[in-house]
Motif scaffolding. Structure first.
Motif, PDB file in Angstrom:
ATOM      1  N   ASN A   4       0.844  -1.195   0.000  1.00  9.96           N
ATOM      2  CA  ASN A   4       0.000   0.000   0.000  1.00  9.96           C
ATOM      3  C   ASN A   4       0.880   1.245   0.000  1.00  9.96           C
ATOM      4  O   ASN A   4       2.118   1.144   0.051  1.00  9.96           O
ATOM      5  CB  ASN A   4      -0.975   0.010   1.189  1.00  9.96           C
ATOM      6  CG  ASN A   4      -0.259  -0.090   2.530  1.00  9.96           C
ATOM      7  OD1 ASN A   4       0.821   0.469   2.725  1.00  9.96           O
ATOM      8  ND2 ASN A   4      -0.871  -0.805   3.470  1.00  9.96           N
ATOM      9  N   ASN A   5       0.262   2.418  -0.058  1.00 11.63           N
ATOM     10  CA  ASN A   5       1.003   3.670  -0.182  1.00 11.63           C
ATOM     11  C   ASN A   5       1.909   3.951   1.011  1.00 11.63           C
ATOM     12  O   ASN A   5       3.043   4.401   0.847  1.00 11.63           O
ATOM     13  CB  ASN A   5       0.031   4.843  -0.377  1.00 11.63           C
ATOM     14  CG  ASN A   5      -0.518   4.912  -1.784  1.00 11.63           C
ATOM     15  OD1 ASN A   5       0.194   4.634  -2.742  1.00 11.63           O
ATOM     16  ND2 ASN A   5      -1.779   5.266  -1.924  1.00 11.63           N
ATOM     17  N   SER A   6       1.405   3.701   2.215  1.00  8.43           N
ATOM     18  CA  SER A   6       2.210   4.004   3.402  1.00  8.43           C
ATOM     19  C   SER A   6       3.453   3.121   3.452  1.00  8.43           C
ATOM     20  O   SER A   6       4.547   3.588   3.808  1.00  8.43           O
ATOM     21  CB  SER A   6       1.371   3.829   4.676  1.00  8.43           C
ATOM     22  OG  SER A   6       0.905   2.498   4.802  1.00  8.43           O
ATOM     23  N   LYS A  34       5.998   4.376   0.823  1.00  8.99           N
ATOM     24  CA  LYS A  34       6.745   5.552   1.291  1.00  8.99           C
ATOM     25  C   LYS A  34       7.838   5.153   2.270  1.00  8.99           C
ATOM     26  O   LYS A  34       8.962   5.653   2.217  1.00  8.99           O
ATOM     27  CB  LYS A  34       5.789   6.554   1.940  1.00  8.99           C
ATOM     28  CG  LYS A  34       4.860   7.255   0.958  1.00  8.99           C
ATOM     29  CD  LYS A  34       3.902   8.199   1.675  1.00  8.99           C
ATOM     30  CE  LYS A  34       2.948   8.849   0.690  1.00  8.99           C
ATOM     31  NZ  LYS A  34       1.955   9.732   1.365  1.00  8.99           N
ATOM     32  N   GLU A  35       7.497   4.230   3.190  1.00  6.74           N
ATOM     33  CA  GLU A  35       8.467   3.789   4.188  1.00  6.74           C
ATOM     34  C   GLU A  35       9.623   3.020   3.538  1.00  6.74           C
ATOM     35  O   GLU A  35      10.792   3.234   3.877  1.00  6.74           O
ATOM     36  CB  GLU A  35       7.760   2.898   5.223  1.00  6.74           C
ATOM     37  CG  GLU A  35       8.649   2.345   6.312  1.00  6.74           C
ATOM     38  CD  GLU A  35       9.194   3.405   7.259  1.00  6.74           C
ATOM     39  OE1 GLU A  35      10.084   3.056   8.061  1.00  6.74           O
ATOM     40  OE2 GLU A  35       8.730   4.564   7.205  1.00  6.74           O
ATOM     41  N   THR A  88       3.357   0.995  -5.462  1.00  7.09           N
ATOM     42  CA  THR A  88       2.279   0.017  -5.253  1.00  7.09           C
ATOM     43  C   THR A  88       1.888  -0.550  -6.615  1.00  7.09           C
ATOM     44  O   THR A  88       2.135   0.071  -7.656  1.00  7.09           O
ATOM     45  CB  THR A  88       1.045   0.666  -4.618  1.00  7.09           C
ATOM     46  OG1 THR A  88       0.478   1.609  -5.539  1.00  7.09           O
ATOM     47  CG2 THR A  88       1.407   1.379  -3.312  1.00  7.09           C
TER      48      THR A  88
END
Length: 575
Positions: A54-56, A59-60, A77
């Motif tokens: 997923n997006n989070s 980013k991580e 993603t």
């Protein structure tokens, strides 16, 4: 950093091996760290694609790669990769417009409603309802028609999403297989003499909705989230960028459409390294299934690479997890604690930073009532907070939400009586569909108790906050603020949304009801319920509290099969 022999074998496979690989990683095994480390052994980091869940997470992962001076690795993603293909294959990529509720809007539109009208009227007649009674003075007939139309819309939108995610075939036989797999219709409906005729009508309506959505995307470049992975496949579009390595995280939860998109970024000679835990496959309702992990392994003919050491959980928790996944082993020397407690002890024992999880939302909502009554801060994910509020909001008509409680009803008590009477009628209607008397009685008792708890909570809060909260909507706004604390809060989550989380202390609500069973449960659903129990257990880093349900003794005397699976709050439609 010191790696385990299993991790070293994976690195050797990437550096010196051939073909595709799939990592079978237990919970807490550091799978993301492992697969990121694998990127170091790729000859050209700019030719590495990391597919994040997923997006989070994307980013991580991107941040961690930059910290390791590996910013050339592409992290996206799979949905964003699908969107990238759509943009690369049209001259009007800048005009692509994302609309989350695209198909719901199409469904409600005048053009499609005109086309669907004959089908909906036929479905009404097959259910012994007169379509012309919808606007008549017959309140019961009108409500029943409204209820049926709501179910038709909900089912068609659900079928539409699953059809696209699973890349289901176009034939009627494919359609039947889809609705049977996902249990779209109830057992009683499937036994009906008119069921086959109804299926054919639903199929025709489904094709109308699907065609309208696809044509809108082609004509006006309007897409939704699932279109990002569906349209590149049916339009036979290809990615212009190709990679030597495709790393896929959480492959046990891939739908067919997602894997198809990821594969478009490979070329002859590209290698795939997927990682996942088949025992953590829990998103079958979205279009993935328990076979996702094995399907990826089978399609890629991958070398299987185990990762069995859990770095998260203490020995006591590992022992519990081994009852579900035998090969999981713990790296921690600490024994940790696993305690059985009652639900009444949760509010007393839970403290800021703890994670409280439940298979169903309803027990969490009841706990939120108790925490708010004790002025304790709680934190719920934003989308889950919306769902919690909807569990309360759905009880009221729109005008009841906005009306001044004092002026119109002279207090919450009178409003509560009106809402109770109406929703109890709905509960009785839903209960009437349950053929077994014992199961029906348990259902009615549970639903009525949950209804009363919600209204009693709102009554107490209005009495306390009535100077500033003059309407039900205002009360709900304040309740939402209570569940949105950012610091010094106890975290509450369903097990589905807790996947990927970890905390020192974890409480599992209604542990004795896991894995959850219910009537008409498919084999794959039973397997995912076991997986949910495994996911719940393996969130704890130090202490695990197994919370017993309040009413276990009473239910065992009756019949536990239905109550174990009651979807509290479902079926209560807005008035």
């Amino acid at each position: 950093m010191t790696f385990t022999p299993e991790q070293d074998r994976i690195f050797d496979f990437v550096r010196d091996g051939e073909g595709h690989g799939i990592i079978d990683a237990v919970a807490g095994a550091g799978k993301t760290t492992t697969i990121m480390e694998c990127a170091r052994f790729a000859k050209d980091p700019s030719k590495v694609l990391f597919c994040a869940f997923n997006n989070s997470i994307a980013k991580e992962i991107g941040r961690k790669f930059r910290e390791r001076d590996m910013e050339k690795v592409t992290v996206q993603t799979i949905h964003s990769l699908g969107l990238r293909i759509l943009r690369e294959n049209t001259d009007h990529h800048h005009r692509l417009e994302m609309r989350e509720h695209k198909y719901a809007t199409i469904y409600r539109g005048e053009e499609l409603q005109t086309k669907l009208s004959p089908h909906i009227q036929t479905l009404c007649k097959l259910n012994n309802l007169n379509p012309k009674a919808a606007n008549s003075g017959d309140g019961r007939q009108s409500f029943a028609i409204k209820n049926l139309k709501f179910r038709i819309q909900r089912r068609l939108l659900d079928i539409n999403q699953k059809h696209r995610a699973t890349l289901n075939g176009p034939s009627f036989e494919d359609f039947v297989n889809l609705v049977e797999h996902f249990g779209v219709f109830t057992q009683n409906e499937e036994k009906s003499k008119t069921f086959h005729e109804e299926l054919e009508i639903y199929y025709a309506a489904h094709r109308l909705l699907l065609t309208a959505g696809t044509e809108l995307a082609a004509r006006s470049y309007i897409i939704d989230f699932t279109d990002m992975i569906y349209l590149p496949f049916i339009w036979k579009l290809n990615a212009t960028s190709k990679f030597d390595w495709i790393f896929i995280d959480e492959c046990q939860d891939l739908s067919k459409a997602q894997f198809a998109v990821a594969a478009k970024y490979g070329k002859k000679g590209s290698r795939v390294l997927a990682v996942g835990d088949p025992q953590q496959s829990i998103y079958g309702f979205t279009g993935a299934d328990v076979e996702s992990f094995n399907r990826v392994a089978r399609m890629t003919r991958a070398t299987e690479l185990p990762l069995t050491t859990c770095f998260r959980c203490p020995a006591a928790v590992i022992a519990l997890a081994q009852e579900i996944r035998e090969d999981i082993v713990g790296a921690k020397k600490e024994f940790g604690t696993v305690d059985n407690i009652t639900v009444d002890e949760v509010v007393e024992l839970a403290r800021p930073g703890d994670l409280v999880i439940s298979r169903l939302r309803a027990p969490l909502l009841v706990l939120i009532f108790d925490f708010i009554d004790n002025d304790v801060k709680v934190q719920v994910a934003e989308d889950e907070a919306r769902e919690f509020i909807n569990e309360l909001k759905v009880l009221f008509k729109q005008d009841e939400l906005q009306a001044s409680i004092k002026r119109r009803y002279r207090g919450f008590g009178a409003l509560k009586d009106i809402v109770l009477q109406r929703n109890r009628w709905v509960i009785r209607q839903n209960g009437a569909k349950i053929p077994k008397a014992t199961e029906r009685e348990i259902f009615l008792e549970a639903e009525n108790e949950y209804l009363e708890k919600r209204l009693e909570f709102l009554h107490k809060k209005w009495e306390l906050w009535q100077k500033k909260c003059t309407t039900v909507s205002k009360v709900l706004e304040k309740v939402k603020a209570y569940v949105s604390a950012k610091k010094g809060a106890i975290k509450l989550s369903t097990i589905h949304r807790a996947k990927g989380l970890e905390e020192n202390r974890v409480f599992i609500i209604d542990y004795d009801k896991l894995p959850m069973g219910r009537p008409q449960q498919k084999d794959w659903e039973k397997e995912q319920e076991i997986n949910l129990k495994y996911v719940a257990i393996t969130r704890a880093k130090e202490a695990l509290f197994l919370v017993e349900s309040e009413d276990i003794a009473e239910i065992e005397e009756e019949d536990s099969s239905l109550f174990d699976s009651l979807p509290f709050g479902n079926g209560l439609l807005p008035g």
